[in-house]
Design an enzyme around this catalytic site. Structure first.
Site, PDB file in Angstrom:
ATOM      1  CG  ASP A  36      -2.213   0.805   0.925  1.00  0.00           C
ATOM      2  OD1 ASP A  36      -2.165   1.700   0.057  1.00  0.00           O
ATOM      3  OD2 ASP A  36      -3.245   0.580   1.591  1.00  0.00           O
TER       4      ASP A  36
ATOM      5  CD  GLU B 294      -6.790   5.703   2.654  1.00  0.00           C
ATOM      6  OE1 GLU B 294      -5.879   5.282   3.366  1.00  0.00           O
ATOM      7  OE2 GLU B 294      -6.610   6.045   1.465  1.00  0.00           O
TER       8      GLU B 294
HETATM    9  C1  BGC Z   1      -5.189   3.066   0.350  1.00  0.00           C
HETATM   10  C2  BGC Z   1      -5.432   2.048  -0.722  1.00  0.00           C
HETATM   11  C3  BGC Z   1      -5.301   2.686  -2.079  1.00  0.00           C
HETATM   12  C4  BGC Z   1      -3.964   3.364  -2.202  1.00  0.00           C
HETATM   13  C5  BGC Z   1      -3.742   4.048  -3.536  1.00  0.00           C
HETATM   14  C6  BGC Z   1      -3.956   3.870   0.119  1.00  0.00           C
HETATM   15  O1  BGC Z   1      -3.887   4.929   1.017  1.00  0.00           O
HETATM   16  O2  BGC Z   1      -5.099   2.415   1.611  1.00  0.00           O
HETATM   17  O3  BGC Z   1      -6.699   1.475  -0.545  1.00  0.00           O
HETATM   18  O4  BGC Z   1      -5.473   1.727  -3.069  1.00  0.00           O
HETATM   19  O5  BGC Z   1      -3.846   4.342  -1.188  1.00  0.00           O
HETATM   20  O6  BGC Z   1      -4.470   5.193  -3.655  1.00  0.00           O
HETATM   21  C1  BGC Z   2      -3.472   9.880  -2.020  1.00  0.00           C
HETATM   22  C2  BGC Z   2      -4.243   8.618  -1.901  1.00  0.00           C
HETATM   23  C3  BGC Z   2      -3.628   7.837  -0.833  1.00  0.00           C
HETATM   24  C4  BGC Z   2      -3.498   8.634   0.441  1.00  0.00           C
HETATM   25  C5  BGC Z   2      -2.787   7.866   1.488  1.00  0.00           C
HETATM   26  C6  BGC Z   2      -3.409  10.600  -0.716  1.00  0.00           C
HETATM   27  O1  BGC Z   2      -2.670  11.768  -0.821  1.00  0.00           O
HETATM   28  O2  BGC Z   2      -4.087  10.684  -2.946  1.00  0.00           O
HETATM   29  O3  BGC Z   2      -4.221   7.907  -3.099  1.00  0.00           O
HETATM   30  O4  BGC Z   2      -4.432   6.736  -0.629  1.00  0.00           O
HETATM   31  O5  BGC Z   2      -2.814   9.817   0.242  1.00  0.00           O
HETATM   32  O6  BGC Z   2      -2.593   8.570   2.678  1.00  0.00           O
END
Ligand code: BGC
Ligand code: BGC
Length: 624
Positions: free
Chosen positions: A298, A498
């Site tokens: 990830d 998230e």
């Molecule tokens: C998330 C994932 C996601 C990745 C790419 C991460 O923060 O946990 O689910 O696929 O970012 O954007």
């Molecule tokens: C990104 C996401 C990622 C996330 C993780 C964001 O800045 O755009 O894709 O999942 O950070 O913390």
């Protein structure tokens, strides 16, 4: 539609007796013991034999497109994959600019010595949700309420077609987290708190993507939905039997459907980060479960291992990570130049065995061959033109109406007549596409307001549904209900994604509660529609409403909501997780149903006004 290409067509001819029609599945499952599989393995073997260490490590590196100061780095560092994270859309975010971006990236890969095509990944987690004008589907929790694998497969098929229309070939979906505690900000990304339902719908999504040329990614392996207190990226404290029974279980059907990639979870298991867990990644996932695709880390997740960066690379690759997602570019802390340099050192120092590198690259190349990526034809522009099309919206609308769960319907308040004289619409979510869509919509966190083009808000859908004799008026503060024949209140959560959605307190906001009480005062029949990524503690709001509908995060197709409100569609949605009664209730009490306000499987219909959880998961059909 692009097919999987000639490799796959060849496989199709040769593997009729195997597990058709999911051909990528057949290959990745390793159940094709015909010459076709050995043909692919031979191609992988001969390519691998020609590769330098730099080319191999490049294949294992995935960089965010926004972190590339110069796209020529794809050629220079032999990158195997590029992603657009939630914040790296091309300038005007139109399908055409996505097409240009992906074509430019592929053209740099094509300039490398071995011309290995790129995997371009995005989070198309409820439709092709980064792209302006794409159709936005309900988030997983709503699809969980449909209990309809055929419909979930159709949704993934439409999403796959929209993804393909932008030249992208990989989605980080489906999320098959089994969210146990609704305080988790990713609860809406989880189909259900039932491992069986999650497994069945996850596998359906995998088929829908991969039968249509898009590589799927089951995530987040494993235990992401079991963290203490629902803390995002937290710790899942459980013995292995429990971990397997609840969180590992959905991976079995996903692997059986041939899922080509698995993303490892940010979370820990019994205090140790999953990204360093060799037992679960290498022994269980790849060994025991026979997963033949590749694993991806990830977003900068290896950086969280308890070592310096080099030690974290060593630990994660040796644990079984095949590709590393590196969001940062030169000058931005741990970045892809550092990653490549340090992994090279580790191999030269024999801290990471070359056999491990070869295994990782073999898995990545095998997947690329299986997808037909080496034979990819130019993007079919009719797919680009069909992004956000009416026929795609119809599938999403069907998902919406099948996802709605009627929790209460006193005095047959629902369905509403289309011939009422006056309907009053109340609540800030009534005319807000952004609130309907939630997080991961055009931006990582999502936002309120008109977040995309196309689509229909619930207010617009009400106006379109009623006859010309009905006056539909809007009240911001809940006043004016005295001469209304019905009041429709639409309230809910402000978009989040998230960790930003983790909440200790799941009560409906005081503001929404006050609005509902105010609208109630006039005594007109009142229907409340809740837009939320999880069950909320409803308190007086449930009492005050004659009818109450959980609409989850339905996406752009508001007409799916009014199909149910006005009785064009009989509600069939069933709760994919129990609905808690009080804020002090523990998740365990809720899931055991002992204290829930509504148990798992609850959902009223209009015909027989009693709760029913009898709809069998397996026999559900795609159409009403
Ligand atoms: C998330 C994932 C996601 C990745 C790419 C991460 O923060 O946990 O689910 O696929 O970012 O954007
Ligand atoms: C990104 C996401 C990622 C996330 C993780 C964001 O800045 O755009 O894709 O999942 O950070 O913390």
């Amino acid at each position: 539609m692009n097919s999987f290409g000639s490799t796959i067509q060849l496989l199709e001819i040769k593997s009729r007796s195997c597990c058709r029609p999911a051909l990528l599945a057949a290959l990745l499952l390793g159940c094709v013991n015909s010459r076709a599989a050995s043909d692919v393995d031979a191609r992988v073997g001969s390519l691998l034999a020609q590769m330098t260490l730099a080319e191999k490590i490049g294949q294992m590196t995935q960089v965010d497109s926004a972190a590339l100061p110069d796209k020529s780095h794809i050629q220079k560092y032999f990158l195997g994959s590029v992603l657009s994270g939630g914040g790296s859309d091309p300038a005007d975010n139109s399908p055409q600019s996505w097409l240009n971006l992906t074509a430019e990236c592929q053209s740099w890969a094509a300039k490398t010595r071995l011309k290995i095509p790129l995997l371009y990944g995005v989070d198309a987690v409820h439709g092709h949700n980064n792209v302006l004008g794409a159709v936005i589907f309900p988030h997983h929790i709503g699809l969980g309420a449909t209990r309809n694998p055929a419909l979930v497969e159709s949704a993934a098929r439409v999403t796959a077609e929209e993804i393909a229309g932008t030249g992208i070939n990989w989605t980080f979906a489906p999320c098959i987290a089994v969210a146990q505690d609704a305080r988790w900000g990713r609860t809406y990304e989880s189909f259900s708190d039932s491992p069986e339902l999650t497994g069945e719908l996850g596998a359906a999504a995998v088929r829908g993507f991969q039968k249509n040329s898009i590589l799927a990614c089951a995530k987040h392996f494993v235990g992401d939905g079991g963290t203490r207190g629902g803390a995002d990226q937290g710790d899942t404290a459980a013995d292995e039997a429990t971990l397997r029974k609840i969180h590992l279980a959905p991976y079995l059907p996903a692997i059986k459907s041939g899922v080509g990639s698995v993303m490892i979870s940010f979370s820990s298991w019994n205090g140790a980060k999953m990204h360093g867990n060799k037992h679960l990644i290498s022994d269980v996932l790849k060994g025991e479960l026979g997963f033949k695709g590749f694993t991806i880390s990830d977003w900068a997740a290896i950086d969280q291992l308890p070592h310096d960066y080099k030690g974290s690379i060593e630990a994660s690759i040796n644990a079984g990570l095949d590709m590393i997602m590196v969001p940062n570019g030169p000058g931005q802390g741990n970045n892809y130049l550092e990653f490549i340099a340090k992994l090279t050192e580790l191999v030269n120092e024999k801290r990471v065995p070359l056999t491990r590198i070869d295994d990782a690259v073999r898995r990545i190349l095998r997947t690329k061959f299986a997808m037909g990526a080496f034979e990819a034809k130019p993007v079919d522009t009719s797919l680009t033109a069909a992004i956000g099309s009416e026929s795609h919206r119809q599938v999403a609308r069907d998902c919406v109406r099948q996802s709605l769960v009627v929790l209460k319907n006193d005095s047959s308040a629902l369905p509403l007549s289309k011939n009422l004289k006056r309907i009053l619409v109340v609540g800030r979510a009534a005319d807000d596409l952004g609130m309907q869509c939630g997080g991961w919509t055009l931006s990582w966190q999502g936002e309120t307001g008109k977040v995309t083009s196309g689509g229909t808000t619930i207010l617009e859908a009400i106006r379109q549904s009623v006859g010309s004799n009905t006056v539909v008026s809007v009240s911001a503060d809940g006043s004016g209900a005295h001469d209304a024949d019905a009041v429709i209140v639409v309230v809910g959560e402000t978009p989040y994604a998230e960790m930003k959605g983790d909440r200790g307190d799941l009560r409906l906001s005081a503001q929404d509660n006050a609005l509902i009480k105010k609208a109630r005062q006039a005594g007109a029949p009142m229907v409340t529609v809740l837009l939320s990524g999880r069950p909320l503690i409803l308190g007086d709001a449930l009492e005050a409403s004659d009818a109450f509908v959980a609409a989850w995060l339905p996406g752009t197709e508001g007409l799916g909501v009014t199909d149910v409100l006005f009785g064009d569609y009989q509600p069939t949605g069933k709760l994919p997780r129990a609905w808690p009664r009080g804020a002090d209730e523990t998740p365990a009490q809720t899931s055991s149903g002992t204290q829930s306000a509504f148990p798992f499987g609850f959902g009223l219909t209009y015909d027989a006004r009693h709760p029913s959880d009898s709809r069998p998961i397996k026999t559900a059909s795609a159409n009403p």
